[in-house]
Enzyme design. Sequence first.
Site, short mmCIF file in Angstrom:
data_model
loop_
_atom_site.label_atom_id
_atom_site.label_comp_id
_atom_site.label_asym_id
_atom_site.label_seq_id
_atom_site.Cartn_x
_atom_site.Cartn_y
_atom_site.Cartn_z
N GLN A 220 0.82 -1.21 0.00
CA GLN A 220 0.00 0.00 0.00
C GLN A 220 0.86 1.26 0.00
O GLN A 220 0.32 2.36 -0.10
CB GLN A 220 -0.91 0.01 1.25
N PHE A 251 -5.99 -4.06 3.59
CA PHE A 251 -6.65 -3.71 4.86
C PHE A 251 -5.72 -3.03 5.86
O PHE A 251 -5.97 -3.04 7.05
CB PHE A 251 -7.28 -4.95 5.51
N GLU A 255 0.78 -1.64 4.61
CA GLU A 255 1.26 -0.26 4.66
C GLU A 255 2.72 -0.21 5.09
O GLU A 255 3.53 0.46 4.49
CB GLU A 255 0.39 0.57 5.61
N ARG A 333 -5.42 8.09 17.01
CA ARG A 333 -6.72 8.02 16.34
C ARG A 333 -7.75 7.34 17.23
O ARG A 333 -8.93 7.71 17.22
CB ARG A 333 -6.61 7.30 14.99
N ARG A 365 -7.70 -1.43 8.87
CA ARG A 365 -8.88 -0.65 8.50
C ARG A 365 -9.52 0.03 9.72
O ARG A 365 -10.04 -0.62 10.60
CB ARG A 365 -9.88 -1.58 7.83
N PHE A 367 -7.62 2.08 11.62
CA PHE A 367 -6.37 2.65 12.13
C PHE A 367 -6.48 3.09 13.59
O PHE A 367 -6.11 4.18 13.96
CB PHE A 367 -5.97 3.84 11.25
N THR A 465 -3.69 11.66 10.31
CA THR A 465 -3.40 12.48 11.48
C THR A 465 -1.96 12.98 11.45
O THR A 465 -1.65 13.97 12.11
CB THR A 465 -3.66 11.68 12.77
N ALA A 534 -6.01 5.46 5.52
CA ALA A 534 -6.80 6.52 6.16
C ALA A 534 -8.00 6.94 5.32
O ALA A 534 -8.45 8.08 5.41
CB ALA A 534 -5.91 7.74 6.46
N GLU A 736 -12.94 3.20 5.35
CA GLU A 736 -12.91 2.81 6.76
C GLU A 736 -14.20 3.07 7.53
O GLU A 736 -14.58 2.26 8.38
CB GLU A 736 -11.74 3.53 7.45
#
Length: 955
Positions: A220, A251, A255, A333, A365, A367, A465, A534, A736
């Site tokens: 990702q 998902f 990342e 988050r 998903r 986060f 964020t 995100a 998300e």
Amino acid sequence: MSNHHQPTLTQEQLLQQAKQDLTTGVGRSVKHESAAKQVTGEAVYIDDRLEFPNQLHVYARLSDVAHARITNIDVSPCYDIPGVTIAITAADVPGQLDIGPVLPGDPLLAQDTIEFYGQPLLAVGACDLETARKAAMAAIVEYETLDAVLSVEDALEKEFYVSEPHQHKRGDSASALASAKHRLEGAVHIGGQEHFYLETQVSSVIPTEDGGMIVYTSTQNPTEVQKLVAEVLGVSFNKVQIDMRRMGGGFGGKETQAAGPACIAAVIASLTGRPAKMRLPRMEDMMMTGKRHPFFNQYQVGYDDDGRIQGYEMQLAGNCGYSPDLSNSIVDRAMFHSDNGYYLGDATITGYRCKTHTASNTAYRGFGGPQGLIMPEIVLDEIARNLGKDPLEIRKLNLYGDEGRNVTHYYQTVEDNQLPEMLAELEASSDYQKRRQEIREYNATSPILKKGLALTPVKFGISFTATFLNQAGALIHIYTDGSIHLNHGGTEMGQGLNTKVAQIVAEEFQVDFDTIHISATNTDKVPNTSPTAASSGADLNGKAAQNAAQTIKQRLIEFAARHYDVTEEDVCFKNNLVQIRDTLVPFAEFIQLAYFHQVSLSSTGFYRTPKIYYDRDQARGRPFYYFAYGAACSEVVIDTLTGEYKILRADILHDVGASLNPAIDIGQVEGAYVQGAGWLTTEELVWNEQGRLMTSGPASYKIPAIADAPVDFRVKLVENRKNQEDTVFHSKAVGEPPFMLGISVFCAIKDAIASLADYRRSPQLDAPATPERVLWAVQAMQNQHRTSQGRQQLPPNRQVSMSMSHKWIHALAELDSQGTPGILITVIEERGSTPRNAGAKMVVTTDAQFDTIGGGHLEYKVIKLARQMLEDNQHEPRLERFSLGASLGQCCGGATTVLLEPMGTDVKEIAVFGAGHVGQALIPVLASLPCRIRWIDQREEIFPEHIPRGHKGGQ
């Protein structure tokens, strides 16, 4: 320049075409651009790529201990296996060893210390994967075991963190709690979640002539992989090219976690000069990679007689694993979303980033948002039941409102709040009130099956964020035949991002979707990309592509105005045509004309999200560009004998702004709801006392299947409500936010359990709510309800004093004093995947049971057997072995051994351990007493030939 000749249309035909709308632009349900390829198996993933004859396959040896000091790694035995080319350790990495995405702490291969069970220690490159595996396992690894921290509670007690705690504070929560008329507090464990993407982590690497690498990877975050591959090799970023056409699911799990296999393969390719591929088998993938963060959340809340929250304190403790990874932002988050859609009054939210010796947990998903957002739903359920009110009434009462009740605990103003009207609409469309009454009536007459109902909202902030990540780039070429090449920085993982971005470009140029070709995400084309995460993929990359298209479009408009001597306002694009005042020109012809007049037909695009900022030191700001909203009403039914459940119906209303593609958006909502429900029900991660993940494959880790989806599934998108912010065509993110709609299933299950106490008590239930946990909660609720009524409704000589702790002990003492028969059940041994533990006990009478040995079908069968023993007036203990399998609701092998001992009769039993001279002297004395003696010793040969009457001897 194109020599392709299209049939010429008359002006009348062109005019008719211009009057029609484009059928494949924004707002249309265009099918996924790879749908046909995926269903036919023609879609190419990394492992489908043709291999080179000299390609190496890579396997990593994983640690078999959670925490240790490495004293020696010897890879020389690896080379004894035919087909092995190279075996590497941390010492062989030519560049930087650490691949931490934000903060250091993630060595590519363990160097001095092992920090989790499953950490890569060494890697082998060989002619095939099996050879590489055998060779890796032949290496000699020696270490000194160290104490491991494996639980959040232990980490909290020791203040063992990957980074310092952070706090949001609004008002004086302590004073608000002290002055509140009602208070409650509690704690809950929220489980993690395995990504379980269909395509495991995989990278294929080809060395280039200049010391660089071409990396085909399932990620990702192409730019992050580019950076880390360059750093472990010790080369500049421009020598590494990342190519990513599609993922077989992500998902969030790709990342940061994709970098490890890519970097290991790149090191081996660099050292050997040969292509290398590393594809993780499923078990190794689940052992090596991080999950959704498990959380341990504690709360204190004060409220008034109406149920309105006045003061709120919450401690959110995330299990980060052994390294920081993305945990700072993830716990942040969770803190940002600990209000969901509710005004919390004076509030203090504290987030802890706990370090444990497990794999470093990572993005998933939502986060971190789901682990925080579920908390007010749990709290409001408790408030409602304490006050004897409907939870929906309490939810609506506490929603964000007008001035004075519209600022979050991090000081962002909630604008364009849609939740009050969305909840009202869904309450009506789902027939909530009518069904609530019907369910109450059903539960009153159904002794075994109980139904539950819950309607919960979602408010989810959209933006990274980490503010600097809110940027994206794109590249568009138009060729002289009118076809368009599109490339952008986002990555396609099945969510339909490429389809949406292509629709945006099609809408801008007013051309058919099929005119546009989207190529693989490539760091050579669009550099410095942000991860596709995100929920920002379409927001960021769609805007960047729109910017590139508008740049070219403006050039074309200016050219047309000059060439045809008209104003720019006279030029517009319509349904594959360009209208220049009264003249209509097919798009392809107009493009060729522009080419002949030396107009640039290529452009980059760029976008950065406006308005957002966050001052971490002050813990205040506007971290989110906007909020996406949703609501779900779920109805479930549970079996109080087994803890099993079924989702009967789901009604969903979700806000996507002006939808870019309604079909894809509805698919995202449906999938997210089921995945969210899975997180809170069937998907249980279990580690043993050594820190090993026991649920490391589909046999033991259960994702939702088609039968777990609601029987009646109704999804509707909010209509005629554009995003008030200037997003791409005023759409909203959809990746998300709908995941948290699944929280309604968890609340509905709790609602069903609460019916056992006439909805006046809230069950204590950790997530995931597996059938075993549901059964335990059912039994606890039943026992609490009986206790609250005074005593159990048994005959006078059968009254049993109850306690919430070790109830079987009190029950046993009461039964013994009354001479009432019962059976003491003890789990002697357990093997396989089971919630039972050796030593678990419960007591069963003819019409009652106390405590649990783990619930499920096995407990049901044991209780049935115990009551049969009572009915048959059996006084001899029985040892029973139950094989775990489908008949007992278990998915894997193993066995549980259970001892059933009759109790509460006149015959007493004494156990004597040891048949030596002391035992042989003691037995005749005891044999004269009115009791039964059990004489136990493994040395069968030392028992005397004649054993006194009244007892048994044996092994």
